[in-house]
Design an enzyme around this catalytic site. Sequence first.
Site, PDB file in Angstrom:
ATOM      1  N   CYS A   1       0.791  -1.243   0.000  1.00  0.00           N
ATOM      2  CA  CYS A   1       0.000   0.000   0.000  1.00  0.00           C
ATOM      3  C   CYS A   1       0.819   1.287   0.000  1.00  0.00           C
ATOM      4  O   CYS A   1       0.634   2.127  -0.872  1.00  0.00           O
ATOM      5  CB  CYS A   1      -0.934   0.009   1.199  1.00  0.00           C
ATOM      6  SG  CYS A   1      -1.986  -1.433   1.235  1.00  0.00           S
TER       7      CYS A   1
HETATM    8  C1  UGA Z   1      -1.431   0.100   5.675  1.00  0.00           C
HETATM    9  C2  UGA Z   1      -2.217   0.998   6.640  1.00  0.00           C
HETATM   10  O1  UGA Z   1      -1.681   0.891   7.945  1.00  0.00           O
HETATM   11  C3  UGA Z   1      -3.692   0.604   6.675  1.00  0.00           C
HETATM   12  O2  UGA Z   1      -4.422   1.495   7.491  1.00  0.00           O
HETATM   13  C4  UGA Z   1      -4.245   0.647   5.246  1.00  0.00           C
HETATM   14  O3  UGA Z   1      -5.607   0.250   5.213  1.00  0.00           O
HETATM   15  C5  UGA Z   1      -3.430  -0.297   4.378  1.00  0.00           C
HETATM   16  O4  UGA Z   1      -2.052   0.115   4.390  1.00  0.00           O
HETATM   17  C6  UGA Z   1      -3.998  -0.255   2.990  1.00  0.00           C
HETATM   18  O5  UGA Z   1      -4.005   0.799   2.385  1.00  0.00           O
HETATM   19  O6  UGA Z   1      -4.538  -1.275   2.531  1.00  0.00           O
HETATM   20  P1  UGA Z   1      -0.333  -2.334   5.870  1.00  0.00           P
HETATM   21  O7  UGA Z   1       0.406  -1.947   4.632  1.00  0.00           O
HETATM   22  O8  UGA Z   1      -1.025  -3.646   5.916  1.00  0.00           O
HETATM   23  O9  UGA Z   1      -1.455  -1.215   6.211  1.00  0.00           O
HETATM   24  O10 UGA Z   1       0.706  -2.351   7.083  1.00  0.00           O
HETATM   25  P2  UGA Z   1       1.296  -1.270   8.105  1.00  0.00           P
HETATM   26  O11 UGA Z   1       1.099  -1.785   9.468  1.00  0.00           O
HETATM   27  O12 UGA Z   1       0.787   0.082   7.840  1.00  0.00           O
HETATM   28  O13 UGA Z   1       2.859  -1.337   7.806  1.00  0.00           O
HETATM   29  C7  UGA Z   1       3.413  -0.852   6.583  1.00  0.00           C
HETATM   30  C8  UGA Z   1       4.913  -0.868   6.676  1.00  0.00           C
HETATM   31  O14 UGA Z   1       5.381   0.123   7.584  1.00  0.00           O
HETATM   32  C9  UGA Z   1       5.505  -2.189   7.177  1.00  0.00           C
HETATM   33  O15 UGA Z   1       6.649  -2.499   6.429  1.00  0.00           O
HETATM   34  C10 UGA Z   1       5.862  -1.906   8.611  1.00  0.00           C
HETATM   35  O16 UGA Z   1       6.912  -2.696   9.095  1.00  0.00           O
HETATM   36  C11 UGA Z   1       6.273  -0.456   8.533  1.00  0.00           C
HETATM   37  N1  UGA Z   1       6.139   0.245   9.830  1.00  0.00           N
HETATM   38  C12 UGA Z   1       4.909   0.473  10.363  1.00  0.00           C
HETATM   39  C13 UGA Z   1       7.273   0.650  10.488  1.00  0.00           C
HETATM   40  O17 UGA Z   1       8.409   0.458  10.014  1.00  0.00           O
HETATM   41  N2  UGA Z   1       7.140   1.308  11.673  1.00  0.00           N
HETATM   42  C14 UGA Z   1       5.930   1.557  12.235  1.00  0.00           C
HETATM   43  O18 UGA Z   1       5.901   2.186  13.326  1.00  0.00           O
HETATM   44  C15 UGA Z   1       4.794   1.127  11.574  1.00  0.00           C
END
Ligand code: UGA
Length: 465
Positions: free
Chosen positions: A255
Site C-alpha cells: 500500500c
Molecule cells: C497500511 C495501513 O496501515 C492501513 O491502514 C491501510 O488500510 C493499508 O495500508 C492499505 O491501504 O490497505 P499495511 O500496509 O497492511 O497497512 O501495514 P502497516 O502496518 O501500515 O505497515 C506498513 C509498513 O510500515 C511495514 O513495512 C511496517 O513494518 C512499517 N512500519 C509500520 C514501520 O516500520 N514502523 C511503524 O511504526 C509502523
Amino acid sequence: MGLTTALAFAHQGVHVVGYDIRSDLLGQLRQGRSPVFERGLAGLLRRERRSGRFGTVDSWEALAAKTQVIFLCLPTPRGSGGRIDLGPMLRGASELGRALRTARGYRLVVVKSTVVPGTSEDVLRPALEKASHRDSGTLDVAANPEFLAEGSMVRDAVAPERVVIGVNSARAEQWLRRIYRNFGAPIVVLSPSGAELVKYSANAFLALKVGFANEMSRLAEMLGVNVDHAMDAVGLDSRIGGRFLSAGPGFGGSCFEKDVRALLARGRELGVDLRLIRAVLAANDDQTAHATDLIRQAVSDLNGKTVAVLGLSFKAGTDDVRESRAFPIVRELAAEGAKVRLHDPVALENFRKAWTSDPQRQGLPVSFCRTVEEALQRADAAVLQAAWPKYVRWPPRWSRLMRTPLVVDLRRALDPSVRRRAGLRWVGLGVGTPARARRGYVRGSVRTSSAARNSSSGASGRVRT
Ligand code: UGA
C-alpha cells in the site's frame, strides 16, 4: 480485503454474499478455508458460514439478483507513471453493469478498493451507468475506503475507528448508515472524492510518520540514543500520538509506496506539486540502504560470510512479501559475496516464488531454510528483518549454533534480558552506543578499522538501551 470486509459485515448482522472471478477461491471458501494467512480470519469464516449470514455465488448475475448493495473490492495494481491500473476495476464495473441490466429495482455500488480521488465519480460511475443502462434514478455509486492493516485486518474491520463514506445522494447515505449501524464507529459523510482523499491522506501521513521515525533513528545512532526511548516520549504528545513511530528497515507492503506514487501522480494531473510526500519514497530507500550498511559494518567484510536473514514478509504477522525490504537487503548482501540463509515462519514460500521469478536474482547465493536452526547453522550473523514472536524469544541454543552469535536487529525486537541470556552481540538499528557516537559513525562508510567496528557493536552488556 474483500473477504475480511464481507465477514465483518456478516459478524455485525448484515447478510452477505460474496463473488470472485477465481472459482478456486470460491471453492476454498465453501470448504471453510481462508485463502490467506491472517490472524482470526479462518475462525471468522467458519463462524459466519455457520451463522448463515455469509455465502458465495457463482456469477455476476446471481450477485446482482441477490443483493441490494454491492461492494467492489477489486485490486488496483500499480500502473504506469505511478498511477494505479484501473483495468480490473473497469472490467469488474462493466461485468457488474451488464448483470445489473436484468436485475430489478434500485442498486447501490460501493467502491471499497483504494482509488485516487475522483475515480468513483469520474470513471467508475460512467462505466457502471453505461454497462447497466441505468442512471441515478436506479443506481448510486459511493466510495467507502477501508483502513485495514495486514495482521490486524479482522480487528480493524469488525471494530473500525471510523467509517468514511462518500456519497452524493441521501438514499446512498441511508443505505450505508444502515449497514454500519452496529459497528459503533463514528460515520464521516463526504463526497466520493472526499472519501477517496481521506484514504490517500491517511496512508501518506502514516508513511511520513514512519519515515520520520526512520530519519530520527539515524540521528539517534550518532547521538548514542535509543530511538524508541525518544519516539515514545515524542508520541506522548497527543497531537502527535505514539503509534507508527517505530523505526525499521523502511516501510514495505502493497500500500504505502503504491499509494504515495498514485497520490503524487494525481497531484501532477491536477497541477499540485506534493513536495513533502515526494520526499517520503527517497527517504525510505535511504533507510533500507542504511539498514544494509549497519549489517555490513557489523559483519565487517561480507565476502564469504554466512548471514541468516530472519523474517521475510514486509512485517511480522502476515505471509505477504510485497515490497518487503528483505528483497533489497538480501540482494545487496548476496551481491557482496555473503551466503544468505533465509527463514520465515509463514512467508518463506511466497518469498521464494517472488525471488526466483526475477531473472536478475538468479545465481545469487541464497538458500531457503525450513527451520531457524538450519538458517543459523555456522552463521557469522543473523539479521532480524521482521519481528515474529518466535524470533523474539531467542533461546540460548540458537546462539550456540552460530559461528559468531551476532544479531543485527532492524526492529529492536530482542529484549536486553533475552540478549544477555543468549550471550548475543547485538546491534540495534536506531540504537546508538556512546562509542559509536564518539567515533562519528558514518552511513555508507565501511572504512572504520575492525577494532573500532567491534567496539562499536560491542558486547550486549555495553549497549545502552
Ligand atoms: C497500511 C495501513 O496501515 C492501513 O491502514 C491501510 O488500510 C493499508 O495500508 C492499505 O491501504 O490497505 P499495511 O500496509 O497492511 O497497512 O501495514 P502497516 O502496518 O501500515 O505497515 C506498513 C509498513 O510500515 C511495514 O513495512 C511496517 O513494518 C512499517 N512500519 C509500520 C514501520 O516500520 N514502523 C511503524 O511504526 C509502523
